[in-house]
Design a protein around this motif. Sequence first.
Motif, PDB file in Angstrom:
ATOM      1  N   SER A   1     -22.902 -67.644  -1.764  1.00 60.46           N
ATOM      2  CA  SER A   1     -24.026 -67.108  -2.516  1.00 60.46           C
ATOM      3  C   SER A   1     -23.673 -65.708  -3.003  1.00 60.46           C
TER       4      SER A   1
ATOM      5  N   ASP B   1     -27.884 -62.118  -7.937  1.00 64.09           N
ATOM      6  CA  ASP B   1     -28.235 -62.424  -9.318  1.00 64.09           C
ATOM      7  C   ASP B   1     -29.618 -61.841  -9.584  1.00 64.09           C
TER       8      ASP B   1
ATOM      9  N   ARG C   1     -31.543 -61.967 -12.198  1.00 66.93           N
ATOM     10  CA  ARG C   1     -32.469 -62.787 -12.970  1.00 66.93           C
ATOM     11  C   ARG C   1     -32.975 -64.009 -12.216  1.00 66.93           C
ATOM     12  N   ALA C   2     -32.330 -64.371 -11.129  1.00 66.01           N
ATOM     13  CA  ALA C   2     -32.705 -65.575 -10.376  1.00 66.01           C
ATOM     14  C   ALA C   2     -33.855 -65.275  -9.420  1.00 66.01           C
ATOM     15  N   ASP C   3     -34.615 -66.326  -9.085  1.00 61.50           N
ATOM     16  CA  ASP C   3     -35.669 -66.203  -8.083  1.00 61.50           C
ATOM     17  C   ASP C   3     -35.022 -65.906  -6.738  1.00 61.50           C
TER      18      ASP C   3
ATOM     19  N   ARG D   1     -27.837 -66.544  -6.199  1.00 66.30           N
ATOM     20  CA  ARG D   1     -27.424 -67.812  -6.792  1.00 66.30           C
ATOM     21  C   ARG D   1     -26.312 -68.402  -5.940  1.00 66.30           C
TER      22      ARG D   1
ATOM     23  N   ARG E   1     -25.641 -72.513  -9.292  1.00 65.65           N
ATOM     24  CA  ARG E   1     -26.975 -73.045  -9.037  1.00 65.65           C
ATOM     25  C   ARG E   1     -27.914 -71.872  -8.783  1.00 65.65           C
ATOM     26  N   ARG E   2     -29.034 -71.888  -9.505  1.00 65.76           N
ATOM     27  CA  ARG E   2     -30.039 -70.848  -9.307  1.00 65.76           C
ATOM     28  C   ARG E   2     -31.381 -71.356  -9.798  1.00 65.76           C
ATOM     29  N   ALA E   3     -32.424 -70.641  -9.461  1.00 67.23           N
ATOM     30  CA  ALA E   3     -33.767 -70.956  -9.931  1.00 67.23           C
ATOM     31  C   ALA E   3     -34.298 -69.745 -10.689  1.00 67.23           C
ATOM     32  N   VAL E   4     -34.847 -69.995 -11.871  1.00 65.56           N
ATOM     33  CA  VAL E   4     -35.443 -68.939 -12.684  1.00 65.56           C
ATOM     34  C   VAL E   4     -36.863 -69.366 -13.010  1.00 65.56           C
TER      35      VAL E   4
ATOM     36  N   ARG F   1     -35.264 -74.956 -11.321  1.00 67.71           N
ATOM     37  CA  ARG F   1     -33.940 -75.019 -10.721  1.00 67.71           C
ATOM     38  C   ARG F   1     -32.946 -75.523 -11.758  1.00 67.71           C
TER      39      ARG F   1
ATOM     40  N   SER G   1     -23.842 -63.148 -17.700  1.00 64.66           N
ATOM     41  CA  SER G   1     -24.562 -63.778 -16.597  1.00 64.66           C
ATOM     42  C   SER G   1     -23.730 -64.859 -15.908  1.00 64.66           C
TER      43      SER G   1
END
Length: 158
Positions: A31, A34, A36-38, A42, A54-57, A61, A94
Amino acid sequence: MRRQTATGGSNSAGSGRVLRLDPLSLPVSYSAHDTRADGGIRQIELHRERVVLRRAVSGMRMAVNVRVSDFLGIALREVDDTQVMLVLVHHDPSLTIPLCVSDDQDEIVAAWAMWSETFALPQLQDTRREAAPRRRRRNAIRARRPKFLVRRKAGHYL
């Protein structure tokens, strides 16, 4: 269609301040930070031929699969006065991926050469630069005939 799940455990490779990945032990999952990611993190999976991010914004997901050949190269970046970071550089900032963070210059130079050889990518200097000012367009459209005249048929002269 298989379900995509998060990778990495509670003590994944990039969870601490010091990041040291071995290019000879690919594939590896870790990991990274990031903004911008939740949650601010990431998940990254490094393989010899591809990289999966892999990330969630905003609750969405996503998994981004990028070929290693799409990256520009391996670059050195200064984190602070003592630490240097090794990153896998992409045109899109990014998608730039951290590979190694260390304060030992000899270790980071050796890792730089190993990562470059493993991915067959060039060794780059710090590629962060400010955005170039917008180029002013030479008014190419000005000399053209107006669009409504292009559609109109020319009249016949006697």
